[in-house]
Design a protein around this motif. Structure first.
Motif, short mmCIF file in Angstrom:
data_model
loop_
_atom_site.label_atom_id
_atom_site.label_comp_id
_atom_site.label_asym_id
_atom_site.label_seq_id
_atom_site.Cartn_x
_atom_site.Cartn_y
_atom_site.Cartn_z
N THR A 124 0.84 -1.26 -0.33
CA THR A 124 -0.59 0.01 0.13
C THR A 124 0.96 0.85 -0.24
O THR A 124 0.90 2.22 -0.78
CB THR A 124 -1.28 0.51 1.23
N ALA A 125 1.83 1.33 0.85
CA ALA A 125 3.14 2.22 0.88
C ALA A 125 3.95 2.72 -0.57
O ALA A 125 3.15 3.94 -0.98
CB ALA A 125 4.25 2.27 2.09
N LEU A 126 3.83 1.44 -1.36
CA LEU A 126 4.93 1.47 -2.12
C LEU A 126 3.95 1.98 -3.32
O LEU A 126 3.96 2.91 -4.14
CB LEU A 126 5.36 0.32 -3.20
N ALA A 127 2.41 1.58 -3.04
CA ALA A 127 1.14 2.07 -4.43
C ALA A 127 1.11 3.28 -3.89
O ALA A 127 1.22 4.22 -4.46
CB ALA A 127 -0.30 1.54 -3.83
N ALA A 128 1.49 4.00 -2.87
CA ALA A 128 0.67 5.17 -2.14
C ALA A 128 2.28 6.42 -3.40
O ALA A 128 2.30 7.08 -3.95
CB ALA A 128 1.42 5.81 -1.02
N VAL A 129 3.39 5.58 -2.94
CA VAL A 129 5.06 6.67 -3.47
C VAL A 129 4.38 6.55 -5.32
O VAL A 129 4.41 7.19 -5.93
CB VAL A 129 5.76 5.35 -3.68
N VAL A 130 3.70 5.79 -5.96
CA VAL A 130 3.72 5.22 -7.47
C VAL A 130 3.02 6.38 -8.02
O VAL A 130 3.23 7.31 -8.41
CB VAL A 130 3.13 3.69 -7.51
N LEU A 131 1.98 6.45 -6.95
CA LEU A 131 0.72 7.84 -7.27
C LEU A 131 1.42 8.90 -7.06
O LEU A 131 1.56 9.47 -8.59
CB LEU A 131 -0.83 7.47 -6.42
N GLY A 132 1.65 9.21 -6.34
CA GLY A 132 2.52 10.21 -5.51
C GLY A 132 3.28 10.76 -6.43
O GLY A 132 3.55 12.37 -6.50
N ALA A 133 4.58 9.72 -6.74
CA ALA A 133 5.83 9.96 -7.30
C ALA A 133 5.86 10.31 -9.10
O ALA A 133 6.32 10.82 -9.39
CB ALA A 133 6.48 10.16 -7.04
N LEU A 134 4.72 9.28 -9.01
CA LEU A 134 5.31 8.92 -10.47
C LEU A 134 4.15 8.67 -11.82
O LEU A 134 4.05 9.82 -12.75
CB LEU A 134 5.35 7.30 -10.63
N VAL A 135 2.69 9.18 -10.97
CA VAL A 135 1.51 9.36 -11.98
C VAL A 135 0.95 10.20 -11.88
O VAL A 135 1.39 10.90 -12.99
CB VAL A 135 0.64 8.10 -11.25
N LEU A 136 0.43 11.40 -10.72
CA LEU A 136 -0.13 12.35 -10.56
C LEU A 136 1.17 13.19 -11.68
O LEU A 136 0.46 14.39 -12.14
CB LEU A 136 -0.49 12.65 -9.47
N PRO A 137 2.32 13.41 -11.22
CA PRO A 137 2.88 14.29 -11.29
C PRO A 137 3.07 14.44 -13.11
O PRO A 137 3.08 15.53 -13.79
CB PRO A 137 4.25 14.21 -10.85
N ARG A 138 2.97 12.95 -13.46
CA ARG A 138 2.74 12.68 -15.13
C ARG A 138 1.96 13.48 -15.17
O ARG A 138 1.90 13.77 -16.93
CB ARG A 138 3.62 11.60 -15.57
N GLN A 139 0.57 13.14 -14.66
CA GLN A 139 -0.48 13.37 -15.04
C GLN A 139 -0.55 15.21 -15.56
O GLN A 139 -1.03 15.69 -15.60
CB GLN A 139 -1.98 12.98 -14.38
#
Length: 149
Positions: free
Chosen positions: A90-105
């Motif tokens: 879950t922590a890793l998923a949060a990092v992926v979302l916050g650091a990789l998905v949302l900024p690229r969006q």
């Protein structure tokens, strides 16, 4: 109290994580359409809406681990391996979302990026979704559970 906490945890997961996984998955193709036709206001508006959904529900999603910890504590399973793995994923998923998905969006919504950027974003979104799917399976199967599942 355990049943109440578990119900809120599951409802929060459905209401918060579901929209993020769907909107994040829809974003790369929508961004490709917007990149291909920058004058298409509908395509641009769609990417903005999907990005906003991801941002808002990511914040709402904080309720999932909060009620998850409360439930696990009430059940006395905080030290169980399946739960520790779920917490880490879950922590890793949060990092992926916050650091990789949302900024690229955000970059794509602001007009920075190309088709390759949408492909990378789709990959990171897939990783995010896979992490959540794994956590969901762990929550259902719960290795070592005495519930008979």
């Amino acid at each position: 109290m355990t049943k109440f906490l578990l119900a809120v945890h599951v409802i929060a997961a459905i209401v918060a994580v579901g929209p993020v996984t769907v909107a994040a998955s829809m974003f790369p193709p929508a961004a490709r359409r917007a990149l291909a036709a920058p004058d298409d206001e509908r395509a641009v508006a769609t990417t903005r809406l999907l990005h906003r959904i991801c941002q808002v529900y990511a914040v709402v999603g904080v309720a999932v681990p909060v009620f998850g910890f409360a439930t696990a504590s009430d059940m006395g399973v905080l030290g169980d391996t399946w739960l520790i793995v779920s917490i880490a994923l879950t922590a890793l998923a949060a990092v992926v979302l916050g650091a990789l998905v949302l900024p690229r969006q955000s970059a794509l919504v602001e007009g920075a990026g190309d088709r390759r950027a949408t492909v990378r974003l789709a990959m990171f979104t897939g990783i995010f979704n896979l992490l959540w799917a794994t956590v969901t399976v762990l929550m259902i199967v719960r290795p070592g559970s005495t519930t008979g599942a």
